[in-house]
Design a protein around this motif. Structure first.
Motif, PDB file in Angstrom:
ATOM      1  N   ALA A 132      80.466   0.708   6.718  1.00 13.57           N
ATOM      2  CA  ALA A 132      79.178  -0.261   6.695  1.00 13.57           C
ATOM      3  C   ALA A 132      79.199  -1.708   6.459  1.00 13.57           C
ATOM      4  O   ALA A 132      80.254  -2.155   5.942  1.00 13.57           O
ATOM      5  N   THR A 133      78.400  -2.245   7.258  1.00  9.89           N
ATOM      6  CA  THR A 133      78.470  -3.805   7.098  1.00  9.89           C
ATOM      7  C   THR A 133      77.064  -4.353   7.443  1.00  9.89           C
ATOM      8  O   THR A 133      76.294  -3.431   7.639  1.00  9.89           O
ATOM      9  N   THR A 134      77.055  -5.713   7.552  1.00 13.87           N
ATOM     10  CA  THR A 134      75.587  -6.222   7.760  1.00 13.87           C
ATOM     11  C   THR A 134      75.510  -6.694   9.163  1.00 13.87           C
ATOM     12  O   THR A 134      76.667  -7.190   9.711  1.00 13.87           O
ATOM     13  N   LYS A 135      74.488  -6.860   9.696  1.00 16.02           N
ATOM     14  CA  LYS A 135      74.219  -7.565  11.040  1.00 16.02           C
ATOM     15  C   LYS A 135      74.549  -8.717  11.025  1.00 16.02           C
ATOM     16  O   LYS A 135      75.143  -9.490  12.040  1.00 16.02           O
ATOM     17  N   GLU A 136      74.611  -9.479   9.813  1.00 14.50           N
ATOM     18  CA  GLU A 136      74.813 -11.081   9.791  1.00 14.50           C
ATOM     19  C   GLU A 136      76.293 -11.389   9.516  1.00 14.50           C
ATOM     20  O   GLU A 136      76.387 -12.055   8.526  1.00 14.50           O
ATOM     21  N   THR A 137      77.287 -10.727  10.251  1.00 15.45           N
ATOM     22  CA  THR A 137      78.910 -10.976   9.776  1.00 15.45           C
ATOM     23  C   THR A 137      79.418 -11.356  11.204  1.00 15.45           C
ATOM     24  O   THR A 137      78.922 -10.997  12.154  1.00 15.45           O
ATOM     25  N   ASP A 138      80.503 -11.865  10.847  1.00 12.30           N
ATOM     26  CA  ASP A 138      81.359 -12.273  12.140  1.00 12.30           C
ATOM     27  C   ASP A 138      81.786 -11.213  12.985  1.00 12.30           C
ATOM     28  O   ASP A 138      81.857 -11.157  14.177  1.00 12.30           O
ATOM     29  N   LYS A 139      82.142 -10.146  12.219  1.00 12.09           N
ATOM     30  CA  LYS A 139      82.662  -8.870  13.128  1.00 12.09           C
ATOM     31  C   LYS A 139      81.707  -8.423  14.054  1.00 12.09           C
ATOM     32  O   LYS A 139      82.262  -7.750  14.850  1.00 12.09           O
TER      33      LYS A 139
END
Length: 141
Positions: free
Chosen positions: A46-53
């Motif tokens: 899981a991650t956020t759309k607003e991340t460097d990755k």
């Protein structure tokens, strides 16, 4: 590939959910710890759309993951995983993978910034720190 390697990789994935995930940022490796879920040999995180990755993956979808090393020293088995990442915004998958541990980052499984990175394996190797034990590549078929 021996049956042992496949079984060991599956055992490690069941018992270890945290590993390192590398992407490319400014033409250099960029590694961070991530929590992984799995189905067979496909990994999800899981991650956020607003991340460097997310931006890094859009530019280069290949990743390198190490998972399972518990720091006990020689003889530890762990997974060396090369894969290709895609962003999965499936509501069904997001609900399936949702846990309360995600609440500090997301409002819930319907949070529009909550996405899943789906990592399909390209190469999976069982590694060991014992002298004389070569890495064993897992058959992906």
């Amino acid at each position: 590939m021996s049956q042992h390697a496949r079984q060991a990789v599956e055992r490690i994935l069941e018992s270890s959910s945290v590993g390192t995930m590398a992407t490319i940022k400014n033409n250099r490796p960029h590694t961070r710890f991530m929590t992984f879920f799995h189905k067979d040999l496909t990994l999800y995180t899981a991650t956020t759309k607003e991340t460097d990755k997310v931006e890094e993956i859009e530019q280069n979808p290949h990743t390198h993951i190490l998972i399972g090393y518990d720091g006990e020293g020689y003889g530890d088995e762990y997974i060396d995983y090369h894969g290709k990442v895609a962003i999965n915004d499936s509501d069904e998958l997001k609900k399936q993978l949702w846990t309360e541990k995600m609440e500090p980052w997301f409002e819930g499984p319907d949070d529009p910034n909550y996405i899943i990175l789906e990592i399909k394996p390209e190469t999976v190797r069982l590694m060991t720190n014992q002298v004389g034990n070569e890495p064993q590549e897992v058959d992906l078929a």
